[in-house]
Design a protein around this motif. Structure first.
Motif, PDB file in Angstrom:
ATOM      1  N   GLU A   6    -121.533  19.135  23.704  1.00  0.00           N
ATOM      2  CA  GLU A   6    -121.934  17.742  23.511  1.00  0.00           C
ATOM      3  C   GLU A   6    -122.061  17.051  24.867  1.00  0.00           C
ATOM      4  OE1 GLU A   6    -119.507  15.579  20.892  1.00  0.00           O
ATOM      5  OE2 GLU A   6    -120.016  16.781  19.139  1.00  0.00           O
ATOM      6  N   ARG A  11    -121.560   7.938  23.361  1.00  0.00           N
ATOM      7  CA  ARG A  11    -122.630   7.746  22.395  1.00  0.00           C
ATOM      8  C   ARG A  11    -122.510   6.387  21.737  1.00  0.00           C
ATOM      9  NH1 ARG A  11    -123.414  13.531  19.252  1.00  0.00           N
ATOM     10  NH2 ARG A  11    -123.569  14.844  21.120  1.00  0.00           N
ATOM     11  N   ARG A  13    -122.401   5.668  18.631  1.00  0.00           N
ATOM     12  CA  ARG A  13    -121.395   5.649  17.570  1.00  0.00           C
ATOM     13  C   ARG A  13    -119.980   5.497  18.142  1.00  0.00           C
ATOM     14  NH1 ARG A  13    -119.056  10.684  17.655  1.00  0.00           N
ATOM     15  NH2 ARG A  13    -120.389  12.473  18.222  1.00  0.00           N
ATOM     16  N   ASP A  14    -119.744   6.060  19.346  1.00  0.00           N
ATOM     17  CA  ASP A  14    -118.438   5.917  19.983  1.00  0.00           C
ATOM     18  C   ASP A  14    -118.188   4.463  20.376  1.00  0.00           C
ATOM     19  OD1 ASP A  14    -118.015   8.702  19.837  1.00  0.00           O
ATOM     20  OD2 ASP A  14    -119.176   8.991  21.691  1.00  0.00           O
ATOM     21  N   ARG A  17    -117.441   2.448  17.224  1.00  0.00           N
ATOM     22  CA  ARG A  17    -116.094   2.685  16.708  1.00  0.00           C
ATOM     23  C   ARG A  17    -115.043   1.982  17.572  1.00  0.00           C
ATOM     24  NH1 ARG A  17    -116.178   7.705  17.165  1.00  0.00           N
ATOM     25  NH2 ARG A  17    -115.012   7.884  19.127  1.00  0.00           N
ATOM     26  N   CYS A  50    -130.119   0.822  15.429  1.00  0.00           N
ATOM     27  CA  CYS A  50    -128.824   1.161  16.020  1.00  0.00           C
ATOM     28  C   CYS A  50    -128.064   2.136  15.128  1.00  0.00           C
ATOM     29  CB  CYS A  50    -127.995  -0.103  16.237  1.00  0.00           C
ATOM     30  SG  CYS A  50    -128.437  -1.010  17.725  1.00  0.00           S
ATOM     31  N   GLU A  53    -129.798   5.539  15.332  1.00  0.00           N
ATOM     32  CA  GLU A  53    -129.671   6.195  16.635  1.00  0.00           C
ATOM     33  C   GLU A  53    -128.217   6.287  17.082  1.00  0.00           C
ATOM     34  OE1 GLU A  53    -132.370   4.867  19.644  1.00  0.00           O
ATOM     35  OE2 GLU A  53    -133.960   4.410  18.196  1.00  0.00           O
ATOM     36  N   ALA A  54    -127.338   6.521  16.124  1.00  0.00           N
ATOM     37  CA  ALA A  54    -125.902   6.570  16.416  1.00  0.00           C
ATOM     38  C   ALA A  54    -125.539   7.627  17.454  1.00  0.00           C
ATOM     39  CB  ALA A  54    -125.124   6.815  15.135  1.00  0.00           C
ATOM     40  N   GLU A  55    -126.348   8.696  17.548  1.00  0.00           N
ATOM     41  CA  GLU A  55    -126.051   9.764  18.505  1.00  0.00           C
ATOM     42  C   GLU A  55    -126.644   9.496  19.888  1.00  0.00           C
ATOM     43  OE1 GLU A  55    -123.974  12.239  17.742  1.00  0.00           O
ATOM     44  OE2 GLU A  55    -123.754  11.117  15.865  1.00  0.00           O
ATOM     45  N   ARG A  56    -127.286   8.362  20.041  1.00  0.00           N
ATOM     46  CA  ARG A  56    -127.887   8.025  21.339  1.00  0.00           C
ATOM     47  C   ARG A  56    -126.807   7.897  22.408  1.00  0.00           C
ATOM     48  NH1 ARG A  56    -132.204   3.103  22.212  1.00  0.00           N
ATOM     49  NH2 ARG A  56    -132.061   2.890  24.475  1.00  0.00           N
ATOM     50  N   GLU A  57    -127.074   8.510  23.562  1.00  0.00           N
ATOM     51  CA  GLU A  57    -126.142   8.419  24.678  1.00  0.00           C
ATOM     52  C   GLU A  57    -126.417   7.145  25.472  1.00  0.00           C
ATOM     53  OE1 GLU A  57    -124.449  11.110  28.412  1.00  0.00           O
ATOM     54  OE2 GLU A  57    -125.938  11.927  27.020  1.00  0.00           O
TER      55      GLU A  57
END
Length: 292
Positions: A6, A11, A13-14, A17, A50, A53-57
């Motif tokens: 990874e 990301r 999503r991080d 959270r 948004c 595209e939760a996995e967007r860095e």
């Protein structure tokens, strides 16, 4: 085959959270929604993208900005102030520290005017204490036959109202003027409609007002002398002079001020069919009267 490692970066999503947890700990309402809207603002996306595209860095610059904005929200600064805009009547209005943040209950003023006055008939209105211009601009957009005057004493707030009128394409039917609503330069019998959401909180009620309102919104647009009634009484006096016969006055006021406002209108002796309407919470919020 070994799985791909990874990315080392944070990301989306991080961020969401972690920001949600931070805002929850700070006691912020709707913390996850706040985190999503801040991300959308910084990344130039809408909320749906948004989520998709939760996995967007996120690059370091975006993370630095998100951290700064999240910190501001965690201290109680209103989300609308951070974003610089607030939805009102399904449109985005610019807001700044010089303006009140538009409230959903103020839409009752607009809804009442649209309901009670003819849609296609040309008429002239004045918005006393226009602030961001959300009331007057919305009236002009909802009723293309209407023309209006936005009066605001604060020069910075007036500039915001003018900007909102331009960006929402209502400027050609609105005039903006710096003036105190207590001494409004309105000609006698010149208006078909006068609408106002003036300052109406009594100074003694300051401890009861939400902390983020007292800390981040302009006090001159919130508090009024004489138990919160000074600006409301001034608006009644202006309406008694400036409204045409048959003209309509609409006033927003505090939930406990309905009786007092009806008393002000009765004392003016030129109004008939006085009535108070309740907002979605069932609280008395808007009083109307017709000039007889």
């Amino acid at each position: 085959m070994q799985p791909k490692p990874e990315p080392d970066g944070v990301r989306l999503r991080d961020y969401e959270r972690n920001a949600t947890a931070r805002l929850t700990k700070a006691g912020v309402d709707s913390p996850r929604l706040c985190a999503q809207l801040l991300a959308a603002h910084v990344l130039g996306l809408d909320r749906l993208h948004c989520i998709l595209e939760a996995e967007r860095e996120l690059d370091p610059a975006a993370m630095d900005r998100l951290d700064a904005l999240t910190a501001r929200r965690a201290t109680g600064e209103p989300l609308a102030r951070i974003l610089g805009r607030k939805e009102f009547f399904s449109r985005d209005f610019l807001v700044t520290p010089a303006t009140l943040i538009p409230r959903p209950e103020t839409e009752l003023l607009v809804e009442t005017a649209l309901e009670l006055l003819p849609a296609q008939t040309p008429l002239y209105f004045a918005d006393l204490g226009a602030g961001s211009g959300c009331i007057g601009v919305t009236l002009a957009l909802e009723r293309p036959a209407w023309r209006g005057l936005l009066l605001e004493i604060n020069a910075e707030a007036l500039a915001v109202a003018q900007a909102n009128a331009r960006r929402l394409d209502a400027a050609q039917r609105l005039a903006c003027l710096r003036a105190d609503l207590r001494q409004a330069p309105l000609a006698a019998c010149s208006c078909d409609l006068l609408v106002s959401n003036p300052p109406y909180i009594a100074e003694c009620e300051r401890p009861l007002v939400m902390d983020e309102v007292v800390r981040f919104e302009p006090h001159t647009a919130l508090f009024s002398p004489d138990h919160g009634l000074a600006h409301l009484q001034a608006a009644v006096a202006q309406a008694a002079r400036a409204l045409k016969v048959g003209g309509l006055l609409l006033l927003e006021h505090g939930a406990g001020q309905g009786t007092a406002v009806r008393g002000l209108l009765a004392a003016a002796t030129v109004f008939a069919h006085v009535a108070t309407r309740r907002d979605l919470a069932g609280l008395e919020r808007c009083t109307l009267a017709w000039k007889k």
